[in-house]
Scaffold this active site. Structure first.
Site, short mmCIF file in Angstrom:
data_model
loop_
_atom_site.label_atom_id
_atom_site.label_comp_id
_atom_site.label_asym_id
_atom_site.label_seq_id
_atom_site.Cartn_x
_atom_site.Cartn_y
_atom_site.Cartn_z
N LYS A 104 0.76 -1.34 0.07
CA LYS A 104 0.04 0.04 -0.16
C LYS A 104 0.91 1.49 0.00
O LYS A 104 0.47 2.36 -0.63
CB LYS A 104 -0.94 0.01 1.13
CG LYS A 104 -2.09 -1.08 1.24
CD LYS A 104 -3.01 -0.88 0.23
CE LYS A 104 -4.07 -1.71 0.41
NZ LYS A 104 -4.20 -2.94 1.06
N GLU A 160 -9.99 5.56 3.05
CA GLU A 160 -10.74 4.79 3.51
C GLU A 160 -9.87 3.57 3.75
O GLU A 160 -8.77 3.27 3.37
CB GLU A 160 -11.85 4.38 2.51
CG GLU A 160 -11.21 3.35 1.40
CD GLU A 160 -10.37 3.73 0.52
OE1 GLU A 160 -10.26 4.91 0.44
OE2 GLU A 160 -9.31 2.82 -0.09
N SER A 167 2.12 -9.73 -1.11
CA SER A 167 1.48 -8.34 -0.84
C SER A 167 1.45 -7.62 0.60
O SER A 167 1.93 -6.59 0.59
CB SER A 167 0.03 -8.32 -1.38
OG SER A 167 -0.89 -9.31 -0.46
#
Ligand SMILES: *Cc1c(COP(=O)(O)O)cnc(C)c1O
Length: 399
Positions: free
Chosen positions: A90, A112, A378
């Protein structure tokens, strides 16, 4: 040949576009008019690259997983996004977007979050740049991702609970959009995946494309060829998958495997397997595949993994799956938990629950012994230790 290039209106084939209320038009238009040029600016690129290197810790290693390879009978490489600062992919996107927000003169950042990884990554870059940060998060997710809530607060962000609907990611996204409508001037909305109105899906994919950019030269270095036979990535909205696929989208030697959360089972009514259960519609500003009733009400998704608990997928993935460029595989909660445990004990790496779905998909794939498979790892599983502990104490444990 399938071309996965986005068109100037923000469509991949039929999917994408910008379906937004009038109130957001100026904001989205400001971004759309600037993002490609700003991202191409050498000064922007220099700052982005430097932060990725010295702050995030890139390049992330491409690790040959010897024991997994022996077990599965293929050459398995793990792209270690779990080793990034804040523990997931991210941060690649939030670094990029905070630099854009700065150049657009924005003072207030909203986001969010589902698993909390995007919230943490946003709170982190806001601290880095001294900007105000408000993160919307579903009440249910606030409970199941408590460590990440604490991290965000520690970093100076305000975490605002979303109390409507299933009180998860979709509802947090609705709250964030509402906030943006009310604060269009000074606020930038950092969307955490390849979803939302154009230009977000393309912009986020470009920031995450560092994953496949590195994979190319890392494979070249290790194997003397710069492509794998398959790339496996979990798909919530689809940003780690988009980044892992990006430089191979038009290279048909490379199979693209998109792994979705089946929850309790695709047909159980408690699932988030959008590509199987979804149909075309509009969610959060773009035309894509989403889970909806016959009259267009969004069906509440379910997955044990907060980051995959979303009723839609990004328009790029809708296009890739619809055109059969990507293959979709769905994995249940139980298979993801078993895969997390297996990877932890085979490789000494505890993956995030989201990522565990990608690992579980290896059991469902066919490949030959010489095949090179890249799994996008990830994120790390620290945030999921409560779920793992419950699993270790349960009867469900495989023998
Ligand atoms: C958020 C998250 C995901 C899902 O988001 P995508 O946009 O689909 O990548 C997957 N893995 C981890 C570790 C995450 O934090």
């Amino acid at each position: 040949m399938i071309t996965t290039q986005i068109d100037e209106r923000g469509y991949y084939g039929r999917f994408g576009g910008a379906y937004i209320p009038e109130m957001l038009h100026a904001n989205v238009e400001e971004l759309r008019g600037n993002y490609v040029q700003m991202m191409g600016d050498p000064e922007f690129r220099r700052e982005f690259d430097l932060l990725l290197k010295d702050y995030v810790g890139r390049p992330s290693p491409l690790y040959y997983a010897d024991r997994l390879s022996k077990h599965y009978g293929a050459r398995i490489y793990l792209k270690r996004e779990d080793l990034n600062h804040t523990g997931a992919h991210k941060i690649n996107n939030t670094i990029g977007q905070i630099l854009l927000a700065e150049r657009l003169g924005k003072k207030r950042i909203i986001a969010e979050t589902g698993a909390g990884q995007h919230g943490v990554a946003t709170a982190t870059v806001c601290a880095l740049k001294g900007l105000q940060c408000i993160v919307y998060m579903g009440e249910v997710d606030i409970e199941r991702q408590a460590p990440n809530v604490a991290r965000m607060r520690m970093l100076g962000a305000e975490v605002r609970p979303a109390r409507s609907g299933s009180r998860t990611l979709k509802d947090a996204t609705n709250e964030a959009i509402r906030d943006w409508i009310n604060n269009p001037e000074d606020t930038h909305y950092i969307i955490g995946s390849v979803v939302g109105p154009h230009p977000y899906p393309d912009m986020v994919a470009r920031f995450q494309s560092i994953i496949s950019e590195e994979t190319k030269w890392q494979l070249q270095e290790k194997l003397g060829r710069d492509y794998p036979d398959a790339i496996v990535a979990c798909v919530g909205g689809g940003s780690n998958a988009a980044g892992a696929y990006y430089h191979y989208l038009n290279d048909e030697r490379v199979r693209l495997i998109a792994v979705e959360a089946a929850g309790l089972g695709v047909d159980s009514g408690e699932s988030a397997a959008t590509s199987q259960l979804g149909s075309e519609g509009i969610i959060h500003g773009s035309r894509t595949l989403l889970m909806q009733t016959a009259d267009g009400q969004i069906v509440e998704p379910y997955s044990i993994s907060a980051g995959l608990d979303y009723p839609g997928i990004g328009p790029l993935h809708a296009f890739l799956i619809d055109s059969a460029r990507a293959e979709a595989i769905s994995v249940t909660d139980d298979d993801a938990l078993a895969a997390a445990l297996f990877v932890a004990r085979q490789e000494g790496i505890i993956p995030a629950l989201e990522t565990a779905h990608a690992f579980a998909a290896l059991d469902q794939m066919k490949y030959g012994p010489e095949d090179v498979i890249v799994v996008c790892l990830s994120g790390r599983g620290d945030k999921d230790l409560a779920a793992f502990s419950a699993y270790l104490d349960s009867d469900a444990l495989p023998q």
